[in-house]
Design an enzyme around this catalytic site. Structure first.
Site, PDB file in Angstrom:
ATOM      1  N   HIS A   1       0.281  -0.314  -9.970  1.00 24.99           N
ATOM      2  CA  HIS A   1      -0.501  -1.222  -9.120  1.00 24.99           C
ATOM      3  C   HIS A   1      -0.929  -2.470  -9.896  1.00 24.99           C
ATOM      4  O   HIS A   1      -2.111  -2.834  -9.941  1.00 24.99           O
ATOM      5  CB  HIS A   1      -1.733  -0.512  -8.542  1.00 24.99           C
ATOM      6  CG  HIS A   1      -2.213  -1.121  -7.258  1.00 24.99           C
ATOM      7  ND1 HIS A   1      -2.667  -0.398  -6.186  1.00 24.99           N
ATOM      8  CD2 HIS A   1      -2.301  -2.428  -6.863  1.00 24.99           C
ATOM      9  CE1 HIS A   1      -3.027  -1.200  -5.205  1.00 24.99           C
ATOM     10  NE2 HIS A   1      -2.809  -2.451  -5.594  1.00 24.99           N
TER      11      HIS A   1
ATOM     12  N   GLU B   1      -4.631   6.596  -5.744  1.00 28.30           N
ATOM     13  CA  GLU B   1      -4.651   5.892  -7.027  1.00 28.30           C
ATOM     14  C   GLU B   1      -6.039   5.965  -7.643  1.00 28.30           C
ATOM     15  O   GLU B   1      -7.030   5.710  -6.929  1.00 28.30           O
ATOM     16  CB  GLU B   1      -4.246   4.427  -6.837  1.00 28.30           C
ATOM     17  CG  GLU B   1      -2.854   4.253  -6.273  1.00 28.30           C
ATOM     18  CD  GLU B   1      -2.562   2.816  -5.847  1.00 28.30           C
ATOM     19  OE1 GLU B   1      -1.386   2.506  -5.626  1.00 28.30           O
ATOM     20  OE2 GLU B   1      -3.522   2.010  -5.721  1.00 28.30           O
TER      21      GLU B   1
ATOM     22  N   ARG C   1       0.842  -1.189   0.000  1.00 28.85           N
ATOM     23  CA  ARG C   1       0.000   0.000   0.000  1.00 28.85           C
ATOM     24  C   ARG C   1       0.883   1.246   0.000  1.00 28.85           C
ATOM     25  O   ARG C   1       1.906   1.300   0.691  1.00 28.85           O
ATOM     26  CB  ARG C   1      -0.914   0.020   1.233  1.00 28.85           C
ATOM     27  CG  ARG C   1      -2.051  -0.987   1.190  1.00 28.85           C
ATOM     28  CD  ARG C   1      -3.106  -0.581   0.174  1.00 28.85           C
ATOM     29  NE  ARG C   1      -4.265  -1.472   0.158  1.00 28.85           N
ATOM     30  CZ  ARG C   1      -4.377  -2.540  -0.615  1.00 28.85           C
ATOM     31  NH1 ARG C   1      -3.388  -2.880  -1.434  1.00 28.85           N
ATOM     32  NH2 ARG C   1      -5.472  -3.276  -0.580  1.00 28.85           N
TER      33      ARG C   1
END
Length: 319
Positions: free
Chosen positions: A283, A262, A233
């Site tokens: 990601h 994000e 994270r």
């Protein structure tokens, strides 16, 4: 009785969703803005989400909602306190990324440890063409064998990362932390892990206690040749401190697959870092084809199990 199941951000999962084992009215939305949540979940029994936030002010307007199925391991987008208080079951995905995330982490580790980006840039610039011998050695190349891998977070993904590290001949240290802890894991004090590790890989959840866990003080405790890898994270690391650490040479490099916000529609300082000892990916560590299909299958399993009165993978006390 037919239940209404609504997937609010289907575009986040590139996999086939099989039919539920119970009568269901199934509705998909590619993506959902916050202001669209209540209207789209009106009359829904089950909400499927990945990153759509389910906060108390939203949940209070959805009295029929009985379950939230999170299409991810992390569930920080859900107000668990509200769900527990109002009997909304929340289930997450377990152990789906035990191979893909560790492999992504090691792709970054190998690229940085062996300075592959720097060498690639040199080749593209014509340095090899002008070399006086068969190769050129303008950047350090480090082996993983014999190096120390520090892991923060000893869950399935952390354990998978450790297994790859041991296969490379690395010594693995797991950082100590408050309970709950994985059984049969030998823990090392965090400060010692920071000081001894050649590579530090983050695999812990984002909680109030772990937010900005890696700050400038933590960077100052690390080896100057250390690498920091974050496939967990974005909020685990103080991003301004990371830039400072790279600028001042407090660490040798970093590989990140996550940011604090994000997508970074309003920008992010890490997007502007242009240096071969920093890798940023969008990601995607979790997103191998096999992992996504495993996730989709378990997502349906979680909903089926809850509907049958035998819930699994709950992160709330409500069933």
């Amino acid at each position: 009785m037919t239940m209404r199941v609504v997937f609010l951000d289907r575009a986040s999962l590139k996999a086939r969703m099989r039919r539920f084992a119970f009568p269901a009215e199934y509705i998909e939305h590619s993506k959902t803005a916050v202001e669209e949540i209540v209207a789209r979940l009106s009359g829904a029994d089950v909400a499927i989400i990945n990153k759509v936030p389910m906060r108390a002010d939203t949940l209070s307007r959805l009295p029929q909602l009985k379950m939230i199925a999170v299409a991810a391991t992390g569930y920080d987008v859900v107000d668990l306190a509200y769900c527990n208080e109002h009997g909304i079951a929340v289930a997450n995905i377990r152990n789906y990324a035990v191979h893909t995330v560790p492999e992504h982490a090691f792709a970054m580790i190998l690229a940085l440890r062996r300075n592959l980006l720097s060498y690639r840039q040199d080749v593209e610039a014509g340095v090899w063409n002008k070399s006086e011998q068969f190769c050129f050695l303008t950047h350090d190349i480090g082996d993983l064998h014999g190096a120390t891998l520090g892991i923060i977070g000893e869950g399935a993904i952390g354990q998978g990362t450790a297994a790859i590290g041991r296969a490379f001949g690395m010594q693995v240290l797991f950082a100590d932390h408050p309970p709950p802890k994985m059984q049969d894991v030998l823990f090392t004090p965090l400060d010692e892990v920071l000081a001894r590790s050649d590579v530090i890989s983050l695999h812990c959840p984002l909680l109030p206690a772990t937010r900005n866990l890696i700050d400038i003080q933590a960077f100052r405790k690390m080896k100057r040749n250390a690498l920091l890898i974050n496939t967990a994270r974005g909020g685990l690391v103080d991003e301004a401190a990371l830039i400072q650490a790279l600028d001042e040479g407090l660490i040798a490099g970093a590989g990140f697959d996550v940011l604090t916000v994000e997508p970074p529609k309003n920008g992010n300082p890490l997007l502007d870092v242009r240096r071969p000892n920093f890798i940023l990916t969008p990601h995607i560590a979790w997103a191998s084809d096999g992992a996504m299909q495993f996730l989709a299958d378990q997502l349906v399993d979680n909903i089926d199990a809850w509907a049958s009165g035998k819930p699994q993978h709950l992160v709330t006390t409500a069933a």
